[in-house]
Design an enzyme around this catalytic site. Structure first.
Site, PDB file in Angstrom:
ATOM      1  N   GLU A 184     -18.307  -7.834  -0.364  1.00  0.00           N
ATOM      2  CA  GLU A 184     -19.043  -6.590  -0.117  1.00  0.00           C
ATOM      3  C   GLU A 184     -20.178  -6.450  -1.106  1.00  0.00           C
ATOM      4  O   GLU A 184     -20.173  -7.093  -2.148  1.00  0.00           O
ATOM      5  CB  GLU A 184     -18.114  -5.381  -0.357  1.00  0.00           C
TER       6      GLU A 184
ATOM      7  N   LYS B 290     -22.019  -4.461  -4.047  1.00  0.00           N
ATOM      8  CA  LYS B 290     -21.614  -3.498  -5.067  1.00  0.00           C
ATOM      9  C   LYS B 290     -22.699  -2.421  -5.106  1.00  0.00           C
ATOM     10  O   LYS B 290     -23.825  -2.664  -5.547  1.00  0.00           O
ATOM     11  CB  LYS B 290     -21.447  -4.173  -6.426  1.00  0.00           C
TER      12      LYS B 290
ATOM     13  N   ARG C 209     -14.683  10.406  -9.698  1.00  0.00           N
ATOM     14  CA  ARG C 209     -13.690   9.483 -10.232  1.00  0.00           C
ATOM     15  C   ARG C 209     -13.048  10.026 -11.517  1.00  0.00           C
ATOM     16  O   ARG C 209     -11.856   9.873 -11.744  1.00  0.00           O
ATOM     17  CB  ARG C 209     -14.356   8.134 -10.519  1.00  0.00           C
TER      18      ARG C 209
ATOM     19  N   LYS D 161     -21.860  -9.444 -11.195  1.00  0.00           N
ATOM     20  CA  LYS D 161     -23.010  -8.594 -11.535  1.00  0.00           C
ATOM     21  C   LYS D 161     -24.275  -9.434 -11.606  1.00  0.00           C
ATOM     22  O   LYS D 161     -24.308 -10.466 -12.280  1.00  0.00           O
ATOM     23  CB  LYS D 161     -22.772  -7.914 -12.898  1.00  0.00           C
TER      24      LYS D 161
ATOM     25  N   CYS E 248     -62.313   2.839 -34.809  1.00  0.00           N
ATOM     26  CA  CYS E 248     -63.324   3.275 -35.782  1.00  0.00           C
ATOM     27  C   CYS E 248     -63.950   2.111 -36.554  1.00  0.00           C
ATOM     28  O   CYS E 248     -64.841   2.321 -37.378  1.00  0.00           O
ATOM     29  CB  CYS E 248     -62.716   4.282 -36.757  1.00  0.00           C
TER      30      CYS E 248
ATOM     31  N   CYS F  77     -60.225   8.487 -38.205  1.00  0.00           N
ATOM     32  CA  CYS F  77     -60.226   7.489 -37.124  1.00  0.00           C
ATOM     33  C   CYS F  77     -59.996   8.246 -35.816  1.00  0.00           C
ATOM     34  O   CYS F  77     -58.980   8.931 -35.668  1.00  0.00           O
ATOM     35  CB  CYS F  77     -59.126   6.468 -37.342  1.00  0.00           C
TER      36      CYS F  77
END
Ligand code: IVH
Length: 690
Positions: free
Chosen positions: A106, A108, A129, A306, A403, A425
């Site tokens: 499946e 993820k 959860r 992963k 500058c 500056c």
């Protein structure tokens, strides 16, 4: 278009009749799908026309439309997590130790896990959860998600069924939704996952209903009456009963097929309607799943593969130098714009010349780009095989691009080069002026980057010292703040108002606004509360400064150095002369009240505030916590005592949930401030006292 009230009547009558027929046991008038569709239309109609939400509306009568209350819900069966593998070898090792007839593969889904409990075919409770055993009641919100049936259909629906699934924010709608948020002055969500979490954690289901959330089921918890032979057979039954299942799921028999599935979806990871962060491989047969069992964290019969953070190729067109407010000159890569991990990137910092050398990138190179932590773009290095000889070595600037002053090393061995022309500056001045107006400093709404540039370029300011002496006549000479008629425009009026208000800001904000190196809001607050006035800070000894909590020797030295520069002192004097308050009012404790304890309801307590609250700005909430002796932390950890979750809260809320920390809404937060932890340990959404 039909008149909303008429349409409401039609829908409500039809739904009431259908409901009577259903519960009265007569012939159904509406299919379950048609019933759900009409309920949603009615809910949407009432969201747009709240006056139609009358007590006789079916939306007000049926159990599933109850308000989401985040009350704890115990899952009947634990919701486990998944173990991960990150490459082919690890996957092979898992397959070798987990032989099976067939594997269910499946996607993820990168969303939020929820548990839906159906009793007699009706959605009874939906919960997050949480810690796996207990989640939070989000029934009212889940019931608004398109495709989530309120009633299961079919004759063989079990009397009890827990299904697990992932709620997600479809990618196609995400960009548009985010643009709409920006257009209405709201903060954007970092990614679809955060958007899903923020949308699901709404107190008011009407807000969730307006978000395009979806859900896909990926498991079964407690169930009665039926026995599924396999996970795939369970999905077939769930789908028949009307639950949303994925069409990317495959039953595969060989390790080669599994590897191929993993590789295929790795290459096409942006083609699914939702974000995916990997693939899940499950042993399909439930008898085998039972035999393999689970560890305390995850089942042995499933594994998540992963995918690595995404890397893309693009051309490095140029390396330019950017100047910060402290004069640090930083090389950054300008690239051909490219889409990586969900957003278009055209620039990435290269930090300093040593980093450029270490990475070995040259101008014109094709480079590998990724997002560190999937957020900050990072150039990893060149693709050397694609060089054609036209690439050029980067040469670090020797002079400030703004500058022209010669760049210097602050200390020997320093990797950074700085422009020493701090006072004038243009780029440093502009950055300082812009930083001074930021939310964490003076919070001057009408002064942004463009305004800062304008005030400097029109010659009105030579440094930030003159800021509080600006007059309407001055602003009439600018571009941003002037009106056509020669006066000030609305933004100009606002700036003058802002500047007046800012004069009464607390001391710590003045300290941050002065751009003293290393002095950020935390050190500034500590200094302000210890010394009470800028004068006292200036007069304090190195030792006194350094032993202030959260300050230390480095910051103490920065402070000492800062006050020795005459134009720095001149800024302070100019601000003071213009009426800027440089001291905090010291509130004397009442007789008999212990100064350290008076009102210190949060002593020793760490609170994280995430998302937006109605009654507090971000800084206001922080100040309220600090004023009561608490610590306002920026990130959630096990050490956090309370997490306050406002609207559009993102990953911090999710993390808090994962860690099982007490979560408060705004009302709970107010109680916490007033009464301390004891005041919120029972109800108010707090799961437990620290
Ligand atoms: S199975 C007992 N299948 O990933 C097995 N989980 O990192 C537990 N997730 O908590 C879940 N897509 O929220 C499963 N196809 C999928 C999934 C999936 C996303 C989530 C789920 C789980 C988390 C673990």
């Amino acid at each position: 278009m039909t008149n909303p009230a008429t349409r409401w009547q039609e829908l409500n009558q039809e739904l009431l009749a259908a409901s009577d027929a259903y519960y009265g046991g007569s012939e159904p008038i509406l299919s379950d799908a048609a019933y759900d569709e009409r309920i949603r239309e009615l809910q949407a109609l009432e969201a747009d026309h709240p006056e139609l939400r009358r007590p006789d509306s079916v939306t007000q009568q049926v159990a599933f439309t109850r308000e989401t209350d985040f009350a704890p819900v115990a899952h009947l069966q634990r919701m486990l997590s998944l173990d991960n593998v990150f490459n082919g070898e690890e996957l092979d090792a898992w397959l070798a130790k987990t032989p099976a007839e067939s594997y269910l593969c499946e996607l993820k889904i990168d969303g939020l896990a929820v548990n839906l409990r159906y009793v007699d075919g009706r959605l009874a409770v939906a919960a997050t959860r949480g810690d796996g055993r207990t989640g939070e009641d989000v029934t009212g919100n889940v019931a608004t998600i398109a495709g989530v049936p309120h009633r299961l259909r079919g004759a063989d629906v079990p009397s009890l069924l827990e299904v697990r699934g992932e709620v997600f924010f479809p990618r196609a709608e995400f960009a548009e939704f985010n643009d709409a948020l920006s257009a209405t002055g709201h903060n954007r969500f970092a990614n679809p996952r955060n958007a899903a979490a923020g949308s699901l954690r709404q107190k008011d289901p009407r807000i969730t209903a307006a978000r395009p959330l979806r859900m896909i089921v990926h498991g079964v918890g407690a169930v009665t009456d039926v026995e599924f032979g396999s996970q795939s057979a369970a999905y077939e039954a769930l789908s028949r009963w009307g639950l949303p299942v994925s069409d990317a799921t495959r039953v595969l028999t060989t390790a080669d097929q599994v590897r191929e599935y993993v590789a295929h979806h790795g290459e096409h990871r942006h083609e699914a309607s939702h974000e995916i962060d990997g693939v899940v491989v499950k042993v399909d047969a439930l008898a085998e799943q039972d035999r393999l069992g689970a560890t305390s964290r995850a089942p042995r019969w499933a594994i998540a593969y992963k995918y690595p953070p995404e890397e893309v190729h693009t051309r490095l067109l140029d390396i330019r130098i950017g100047g910060g407010r402290t004069g640090r000159c930083t090389p950054f890569g300008a690239m051909e714009p490219v889409l990586v991990a969900g957003s278009t990137v055209a620039m990435a910092t290269l930090h300093n010349a040593h980093e450029v050398a270490r990475k070995g990138v040259r101008l014109g190179d094709v480079v590998v780009l990724r997002k560190a932590g999937d957020v900050i773009p990072e150039i990893l290095g060149p693709v050397e095989s694609l060089r054609d000889g036209s690439e050029r070595e980067f040469v670090m600037a020797t002079h400030c691009p703004s500058c022209g002053t010669r760049l210097v090393q602050q200390r020997l061995g320093d990797k950074d080069l700085r422009c020493p022309n701090a006072r004038s500056c243009p780029s440093q001045l502009r950055e300082r002026l812009f930083a001074l107006a930021a939310r964490g400093a003076f919070d001057i709404e009408a002064l942004g980057a463009v305004g800062a540039r304008d005030l400097l370029e029109s010659g009105l300011l030579v440094d930030e010292g003159g800021l509080f002496s600006l007059t309407a006549e001055d602003l009439a000479r600018t571009t941003v703040y002037s009106s056509r008629g020669g006066g000030v425009n609305a933004t100009g009026v606002k700036l003058l108002e802002n500047l007046e208000a800012v004069k009464q800001q607390p001391l710590w904000r003045v300290l941050v606004a002065l751009s003293i190196r290393n002095v950020g809001p935390t050190a500034a607050r500590a200094l302000a509360s210890r010394f009470g006035s800028l004068e006292r800070i200036r007069e304090a000894s190195m030792e006194e400064l350094a032993d202030t909590e959260g300050v230390g020797a480095v910051i103490a030295q920065s402070l000492k150095d800062w006050f020795t520069v005459d134009w720095h002192v001149a800024i302070v004097e100019a601000w003071r002369a213009a009426g800027v308050r440089m001291a905090d009012e010291v509130v004397e404790p009442a007789d008999g009240e212990d100064a350290a304890v008076g009102g210190q309801t949060l002593a020793g307590i760490t609170v994280v505030v995430t998302g937006s609250l109605e009654g507090f700005t971000r800084d206001g909430a922080k100040e309220a916590i600090l004023a009561r002796g608490g610590k306002a932390a920026g990130s959630v950890s096990r050490k956090t005592h309370f997490v306050v979750v406002g609207e559009n809260a993102g990953s911090k809320a999710t993390k808090a949930e994962e860690l099982g920390l007490p979560i408060l809404d705004e009302a709970g937060f107010v109680k916490l401030l007033e009464l301390g932890p004891a005041g919120v340990s029972g109800d108010d959404g707090a799961a437990a006292a620290p």
